[in-house]
Design an enzyme around this catalytic site. Structure first.
Site, PDB file in Angstrom:
ATOM      1  N   HIS A 241      -4.671  -0.545   5.854  1.00  0.00           N
ATOM      2  CA  HIS A 241      -4.175   0.217   7.010  1.00  0.00           C
ATOM      3  C   HIS A 241      -5.105   0.123   8.225  1.00  0.00           C
ATOM      4  O   HIS A 241      -5.656   1.128   8.676  1.00  0.00           O
ATOM      5  CB  HIS A 241      -3.913   1.677   6.654  1.00  0.00           C
ATOM      6  CG  HIS A 241      -4.932   2.344   5.759  1.00  0.00           C
ATOM      7  ND1 HIS A 241      -6.266   2.371   6.048  1.00  0.00           N
ATOM      8  CD2 HIS A 241      -4.797   2.988   4.587  1.00  0.00           C
ATOM      9  CE1 HIS A 241      -6.906   3.018   5.095  1.00  0.00           C
ATOM     10  NE2 HIS A 241      -6.024   3.393   4.196  1.00  0.00           N
TER      11      HIS A 241
ATOM     12  N   LEU B 153      -4.973   9.360   7.917  1.00  0.00           N
ATOM     13  CA  LEU B 153      -6.279   8.706   7.996  1.00  0.00           C
ATOM     14  C   LEU B 153      -6.145   7.250   7.564  1.00  0.00           C
ATOM     15  O   LEU B 153      -5.498   7.003   6.546  1.00  0.00           O
ATOM     16  CB  LEU B 153      -7.300   9.422   7.110  1.00  0.00           C
ATOM     17  CG  LEU B 153      -7.759  10.783   7.646  1.00  0.00           C
ATOM     18  CD1 LEU B 153      -8.573  11.530   6.600  1.00  0.00           C
ATOM     19  CD2 LEU B 153      -8.569  10.609   8.941  1.00  0.00           C
TER      20      LEU B 153
ATOM     21  N   HIS C 168       0.864  -1.197   0.000  1.00  0.00           N
ATOM     22  CA  HIS C 168       0.000   0.000   0.000  1.00  0.00           C
ATOM     23  C   HIS C 168       0.890   1.233   0.000  1.00  0.00           C
ATOM     24  O   HIS C 168       1.486   1.572   1.024  1.00  0.00           O
ATOM     25  CB  HIS C 168      -0.922   0.014   1.233  1.00  0.00           C
ATOM     26  CG  HIS C 168      -1.889   1.161   1.232  1.00  0.00           C
ATOM     27  ND1 HIS C 168      -3.239   0.991   1.362  1.00  0.00           N
ATOM     28  CD2 HIS C 168      -1.689   2.502   1.105  1.00  0.00           C
ATOM     29  CE1 HIS C 168      -3.840   2.169   1.319  1.00  0.00           C
ATOM     30  NE2 HIS C 168      -2.920   3.104   1.166  1.00  0.00           N
TER      31      HIS C 168
ATOM     32  N   LYS D  46      -9.321  -0.022  -5.911  1.00  0.00           N
ATOM     33  CA  LYS D  46      -9.390   0.646  -4.613  1.00  0.00           C
ATOM     34  C   LYS D  46     -10.759   1.286  -4.395  1.00  0.00           C
ATOM     35  O   LYS D  46     -11.240   2.043  -5.229  1.00  0.00           O
ATOM     36  CB  LYS D  46      -8.291   1.725  -4.530  1.00  0.00           C
ATOM     37  CG  LYS D  46      -8.237   2.483  -3.209  1.00  0.00           C
ATOM     38  CD  LYS D  46      -7.774   1.623  -2.047  1.00  0.00           C
ATOM     39  CE  LYS D  46      -7.881   2.329  -0.713  1.00  0.00           C
ATOM     40  NZ  LYS D  46      -6.729   3.158  -0.372  1.00  0.00           N
TER      41      LYS D  46
ATOM     42  N   ARG E 227       2.295   9.478  -5.846  1.00  0.00           N
ATOM     43  CA  ARG E 227       1.989  10.777  -6.469  1.00  0.00           C
ATOM     44  C   ARG E 227       2.468  10.807  -7.924  1.00  0.00           C
ATOM     45  O   ARG E 227       2.663   9.785  -8.538  1.00  0.00           O
ATOM     46  CB  ARG E 227       2.605  11.932  -5.658  1.00  0.00           C
ATOM     47  CG  ARG E 227       2.397  11.864  -4.156  1.00  0.00           C
ATOM     48  CD  ARG E 227       0.947  11.747  -3.740  1.00  0.00           C
ATOM     49  NE  ARG E 227       0.800  11.969  -2.290  1.00  0.00           N
ATOM     50  CZ  ARG E 227      -0.235  11.549  -1.600  1.00  0.00           C
ATOM     51  NH1 ARG E 227      -1.213  10.852  -2.158  1.00  0.00           N
ATOM     52  NH2 ARG E 227      -0.326  11.807  -0.310  1.00  0.00           N
TER      53      ARG E 227
ATOM     54  N   HIS F  49     -10.566   1.367   1.810  1.00  0.00           N
ATOM     55  CA  HIS F  49     -10.333   2.353   2.877  1.00  0.00           C
ATOM     56  C   HIS F  49     -11.553   2.249   3.788  1.00  0.00           C
ATOM     57  O   HIS F  49     -12.613   2.784   3.472  1.00  0.00           O
ATOM     58  CB  HIS F  49     -10.178   3.765   2.306  1.00  0.00           C
ATOM     59  CG  HIS F  49      -9.865   4.774   3.369  1.00  0.00           C
ATOM     60  ND1 HIS F  49      -8.649   5.398   3.487  1.00  0.00           N
ATOM     61  CD2 HIS F  49     -10.615   5.222   4.410  1.00  0.00           C
ATOM     62  CE1 HIS F  49      -8.663   6.201   4.544  1.00  0.00           C
ATOM     63  NE2 HIS F  49      -9.849   6.118   5.115  1.00  0.00           N
TER      64      HIS F  49
ATOM     65  N   ASP G 189       1.440   2.698   3.526  1.00  0.00           N
ATOM     66  CA  ASP G 189       0.600   3.888   3.331  1.00  0.00           C
ATOM     67  C   ASP G 189       1.451   5.159   3.398  1.00  0.00           C
ATOM     68  O   ASP G 189       0.976   6.209   3.833  1.00  0.00           O
ATOM     69  CB  ASP G 189      -0.548   3.948   4.345  1.00  0.00           C
ATOM     70  CG  ASP G 189      -1.656   4.907   3.904  1.00  0.00           C
ATOM     71  OD1 ASP G 189      -1.682   5.299   2.724  1.00  0.00           O
ATOM     72  OD2 ASP G 189      -2.491   5.270   4.756  1.00  0.00           O
TER      73      ASP G 189
ATOM     74  N   HIS H 187       1.563   5.394  -1.707  1.00  0.00           N
ATOM     75  CA  HIS H 187       1.222   6.566  -2.528  1.00  0.00           C
ATOM     76  C   HIS H 187       2.501   7.123  -3.139  1.00  0.00           C
ATOM     77  O   HIS H 187       3.402   7.535  -2.406  1.00  0.00           O
ATOM     78  CB  HIS H 187       0.546   7.646  -1.674  1.00  0.00           C
ATOM     79  CG  HIS H 187      -0.743   7.178  -1.077  1.00  0.00           C
ATOM     80  ND1 HIS H 187      -1.957   7.338  -1.700  1.00  0.00           N
ATOM     81  CD2 HIS H 187      -0.997   6.495   0.077  1.00  0.00           C
ATOM     82  CE1 HIS H 187      -2.914   6.792  -0.948  1.00  0.00           C
ATOM     83  NE2 HIS H 187      -2.356   6.277   0.135  1.00  0.00           N
TER      84      HIS H 187
HETATM   85  O1  DOR Z   1      -3.413   9.653   5.569  1.00  0.00           O
HETATM   86  C1  DOR Z   1      -3.762   9.332   4.446  1.00  0.00           C
HETATM   87  N1  DOR Z   1      -3.198   9.872   3.353  1.00  0.00           N
HETATM   88  N2  DOR Z   1      -4.737   8.453   4.314  1.00  0.00           N
HETATM   89  C2  DOR Z   1      -5.257   8.144   3.121  1.00  0.00           C
HETATM   90  O2  DOR Z   1      -6.144   7.341   3.072  1.00  0.00           O
HETATM   91  C3  DOR Z   1      -4.809   8.842   1.895  1.00  0.00           C
HETATM   92  C4  DOR Z   1      -3.453   9.335   2.057  1.00  0.00           C
HETATM   93  C5  DOR Z   1      -3.042  10.314   1.001  1.00  0.00           C
HETATM   94  O3  DOR Z   1      -3.255  10.034  -0.186  1.00  0.00           O
HETATM   95  O4  DOR Z   1      -2.473  11.337   1.340  1.00  0.00           O
HETATM   96 ZN    ZN Z   2      -3.362   5.102   1.493  1.00  0.00          ZN
END
Ligand code: DOR
Ligand code: ZN
Length: 349
Positions: free
Chosen positions: A174, A219, A13, A99, A17, A136, A247, A15
């Site tokens: 998460h 989150l 999991h 997702k 960007r 999520h 995450d 991110h």
């Molecule tokens: O803290 C978080 N950041 N929780 C998420 O579900 C998304 C993530 C984000 O993309 O920044």
């Molecule tokens: Zn995430």
């Protein structure tokens, strides 16, 4: 045990960007992990197979020469997603999951599902194809306390979904609560969960230690100590239902240190080291390889990696980013130490 050699781990999991930020953060992950499940919550989101394949090419193009890394792509489920798109995604061989963000649950989730009933034909197709649904798991109902949103999601949405689609393969992403740990443990093997390093290492006090600490805001939000200790127990239990998903969610410093700071903890620059620290503290280093390198691959029906990564119990300082550059993300533990590092001493980019 002062050194630990693992099958090279994967991050289930992540991110990454896009654009400049992608180029900034990708090397930290590629240094540690062979593969990662890449989240689709770009702006605009990655909704189609064509968009996922194009994003995959941008990730590979951003990879520094000499580094290897395999991005495992995902699609972002919206109210408009059609079963045909799931078939195309599956046939591409590059899209490994879909997702499900409840609309409004978190960063860039406004295009998410407003009502899971609308996605029934999509869930049907995924169930048929064996494609995992990544959830999520938080309700967005403003009447529900933010610390209870995960537990309420399980009752209101996950239980009915699993009832309606009993062979749909699901990862509850998460997880942060004792309730989620217990639910996953007692569910059939179609349900697994990822656990972040930050939810293993910190409870909600971290957000308020001596003042408001935006870099600990994510989150689902950090929970109280009893929940953290249930997560440690699950991660170190040896159960293949729980596996590594950082995450890691970088945001420019200016978007975190703000009157309305974004959710997300950027852990990639010390990710595997932080997990080693958490497992070491729980006297469970012998359980790290399953959690980090085998159980996730098994759930996704992918082979284990062939190479290894060696960690050593030597304190490593996580670098601070240039405080003058507001666009850079601030790593978890920036300017502080982690008690493990990658053995060749190049743990920090
Ligand atoms: O803290 C978080 N950041 N929780 C998420 O579900 C998304 C993530 C984000 O993309 O920044
Ligand atoms: Zn995430």
């Amino acid at each position: 045990m002062n050194t630990l050699t693992l099958i090279r781990p994967d991050d289930w999991h992540l991110h990454l960007r896009d654009g400049e930020l992608l180029a900034t953060v990708l090397p930290a992950t590629a240094r540690r992990f062979a593969r990662a499940i890449v989240m689709p919550n770009l702006k605009p989101p990655v909704r189609t197979t064509a968009e996922a394949l194009a994003y995959r090419e941008r990730i590979l193009a951003a990879l520094p020469a000499g580094m290897s890394f395999e991005p495992l792509m995902t699609l972002y489920l919206t109210d408009q997603t059609q079963p045909d798109e799931i078939r195309r995604a599956h046939d591409s061989g590059q899209v490994h999951a879909v997702k499900y963000y409840p609309a409004g649950a978190t960063t860039h989730s406004d295009a998410g599902l407003t009502d899971p009933a609308r996605a029934a034909p999509v869930f049907e197709a995924m169930q048929r194809l064996g494609m995992p649904l990544l959830i999520h798991g938080e309700v967005t109902d403003p009447a529900v306390d933010i610390f209870d949103r995960e537990a309420v999601f399980i009752e209101r949405h996950l239980i009915p979904l699993m009832h309606d689609f009993p062979s749909l393969r699901i990862v509850l992403e998460h997880i942060t609560t004792r309730d989620a740990v217990q639910f996953v443990r007692e569910s059939p093997d179609t349900l697994a969960a990822t656990i972040t390093a930050h939810h293993l290492l910190y409870n909600r006090n971290a957000m308020f230690r001596g003042g408001l600490r935006p870099h600990f805001y994510c989150l689902p939000v950090l929970k109280r100590e009893a929940h953290r200790s249930a997560l440690i127990e699950a991660a170190t239990s040896g159960s293949p239902k729980f596996f590594l998903g950082t995450d890691s969610a970088p945001h420019p410093r200016q978007d975190k240190q703000s009157a309305c700071g974004c959710a997300g903890i950027y852990s990639a620059p010390a990710a595997i080291e932080l997990y080693a620290e958490a497992f070491d503290t729980a006297n469970a280093l012998h359980r790290l390889e399953g959690f980090a390198s085998r159980f996730g691959a098994d759930f996704y029906r992918l082979p284990h990696n062939r190479d290894t990564l060696t960690l050593e119990r030597v304190a490593m300082r996580v670098p601070e980013t240039d405080p003058a550059d507001e666009r850079l993300p601030v790593p978890l533990r920036a300017g502080e130490t982690v008690s493990w590092r990658i053995a060749d001493g190049n743990a920090v980019e």
